[in-house]
Design an enzyme around this catalytic site. Structure first.
Site, PDB file in Angstrom:
ATOM      1  N   HIS A   1      -6.777   6.837 -38.395  1.00  0.00           N
ATOM      2  CA  HIS A   1      -7.937   7.642 -38.794  1.00  0.00           C
ATOM      3  C   HIS A   1      -7.535   8.676 -39.824  1.00  0.00           C
ATOM      4  O   HIS A   1      -6.384   9.110 -39.878  1.00  0.00           O
ATOM      5  CB  HIS A   1      -8.572   8.325 -37.572  1.00  0.00           C
ATOM      6  CG  HIS A   1      -7.611   9.139 -36.761  1.00  0.00           C
ATOM      7  ND1 HIS A   1      -6.763   8.579 -35.830  1.00  0.00           N
ATOM      8  CD2 HIS A   1      -7.339  10.470 -36.762  1.00  0.00           C
ATOM      9  CE1 HIS A   1      -6.026   9.531 -35.270  1.00  0.00           C
ATOM     10  NE2 HIS A   1      -6.349  10.686 -35.843  1.00  0.00           N
TER      11      HIS A   1
ATOM     12  N   HIS B   1      -8.497  12.486 -41.140  1.00  0.00           N
ATOM     13  CA  HIS B   1      -9.215  13.736 -40.884  1.00  0.00           C
ATOM     14  C   HIS B   1      -9.784  14.260 -42.204  1.00  0.00           C
ATOM     15  O   HIS B   1      -9.069  14.290 -43.216  1.00  0.00           O
ATOM     16  CB  HIS B   1      -8.255  14.816 -40.364  1.00  0.00           C
ATOM     17  CG  HIS B   1      -7.691  14.548 -39.004  1.00  0.00           C
ATOM     18  ND1 HIS B   1      -8.194  15.129 -37.871  1.00  0.00           N
ATOM     19  CD2 HIS B   1      -6.652  13.774 -38.593  1.00  0.00           C
ATOM     20  CE1 HIS B   1      -7.496  14.731 -36.815  1.00  0.00           C
ATOM     21  NE2 HIS B   1      -6.547  13.904 -37.230  1.00  0.00           N
TER      22      HIS B   1
HETATM   23  P1  AMP Z   1      -4.602  12.835 -34.161  1.00  0.00           P
HETATM   24  O1  AMP Z   1      -4.306  11.547 -33.447  1.00  0.00           O
HETATM   25  O2  AMP Z   1      -3.591  13.920 -33.893  1.00  0.00           O
HETATM   26  O3  AMP Z   1      -4.800  12.668 -35.651  1.00  0.00           O
HETATM   27  O4  AMP Z   1      -5.925  13.461 -33.595  1.00  0.00           O
HETATM   28  C1  AMP Z   1      -6.934  12.732 -32.976  1.00  0.00           C
HETATM   29  C2  AMP Z   1      -8.209  13.517 -33.128  1.00  0.00           C
HETATM   30  O5  AMP Z   1      -9.227  12.796 -32.457  1.00  0.00           O
HETATM   31  C3  AMP Z   1      -8.193  14.932 -32.542  1.00  0.00           C
HETATM   32  O6  AMP Z   1      -8.522  15.856 -33.570  1.00  0.00           O
HETATM   33  C4  AMP Z   1      -9.247  14.880 -31.424  1.00  0.00           C
HETATM   34  O7  AMP Z   1      -9.977  16.084 -31.310  1.00  0.00           O
HETATM   35  C5  AMP Z   1     -10.114  13.725 -31.877  1.00  0.00           C
HETATM   36  N1  AMP Z   1     -10.815  13.017 -30.796  1.00  0.00           N
HETATM   37  C6  AMP Z   1     -10.299  12.543 -29.638  1.00  0.00           C
HETATM   38  N2  AMP Z   1     -11.230  11.917 -28.905  1.00  0.00           N
HETATM   39  C7  AMP Z   1     -12.374  11.999 -29.612  1.00  0.00           C
HETATM   40  C8  AMP Z   1     -13.706  11.541 -29.375  1.00  0.00           C
HETATM   41  N3  AMP Z   1     -14.052  10.868 -28.284  1.00  0.00           N
HETATM   42  N4  AMP Z   1     -14.641  11.806 -30.331  1.00  0.00           N
HETATM   43  C9  AMP Z   1     -14.316  12.491 -31.441  1.00  0.00           C
HETATM   44  N5  AMP Z   1     -13.069  12.924 -31.717  1.00  0.00           N
HETATM   45  C10 AMP Z   1     -12.119  12.705 -30.823  1.00  0.00           C
END
Ligand code: AMP
Ligand code: ZN
Length: 134
Positions: free
Chosen positions: A98, A100
């Site tokens: 993903h 950001h």
């Molecule tokens: P990262 O893997 O460190 O890039 O971060 C994963 C991101 O996904 C974090 O910022 C979480 O807040 C976000 N996240 C986790 N679960 C959900 C969800 N169900 N819906 C939206 N965002 C999510």
């Protein structure tokens, strides 16, 4: 991927706050935003992170991240951080690739990463290693 939360979101099995969708990608609000409007752009298909993401899909995701970043600017952000965490050491928590897209504001008081200095000879060495690995 059975237990992947973003696969479940992509299939509509669990809800998300969707802001964009097409055949390849989906974008929705991060559940714990750094700033309001913080979005995530994901491929609908499961890939762990940038290392196994096909180039055409990576290119598509960055195109959508740019589109969302531009929309965030239009509605008032002063800047955006467009970033991706790859691997546990980089802070990746969800192992479904993903991007950001984080709106930033002057004086939003988010800190910068700490920096290091190169010692004598280290620049040459690291350039050699990286270019050989490319
Ligand atoms: P990262 O893997 O460190 O890039 O971060 C994963 C991101 O996904 C974090 O910022 C979480 O807040 C976000 N996240 C986790 N679960 C959900 C969800 N169900 N819906 C939206 N965002 C999510
Ligand atoms: Zn997944």
């Amino acid at each position: 991927m059975q237990d992947c939360i973003f696969c479940k979101i992509s299939k509509g099995e669990i809800p998300c706050d969707k802001i964009y969708e097409d055949e390849i990608s989906l974008a929705f609000l991060d559940i714990n935003p750094v700033n309001l409007g913080h979005a995530l752009v994901i491929p609908k298909e499961h890939f762990q992170n940038i290392y196994d993401l096909p180039e055409n899909i990576a290119a598509h995701l960055i195109k959508i991240a740019k589109k969302i970043g531009t929309a965030l600017k239009k509605i008032g952000s002063d800047g955006t951080n467009i970033t991706t965490n790859n691997g546990e050491a980089a802070g990746q928590i969800i192992f479904h690739s993903h991007i950001h897209v984080i709106p930033r504001f002057i004086n939003d008081n988010l800190s910068h990463w700490p920096t290091k200095k190169y010692k004598e000879g280290e620049v040459k060495k690291i350039i050699e290693k990286i270019t050989q690995a490319l």
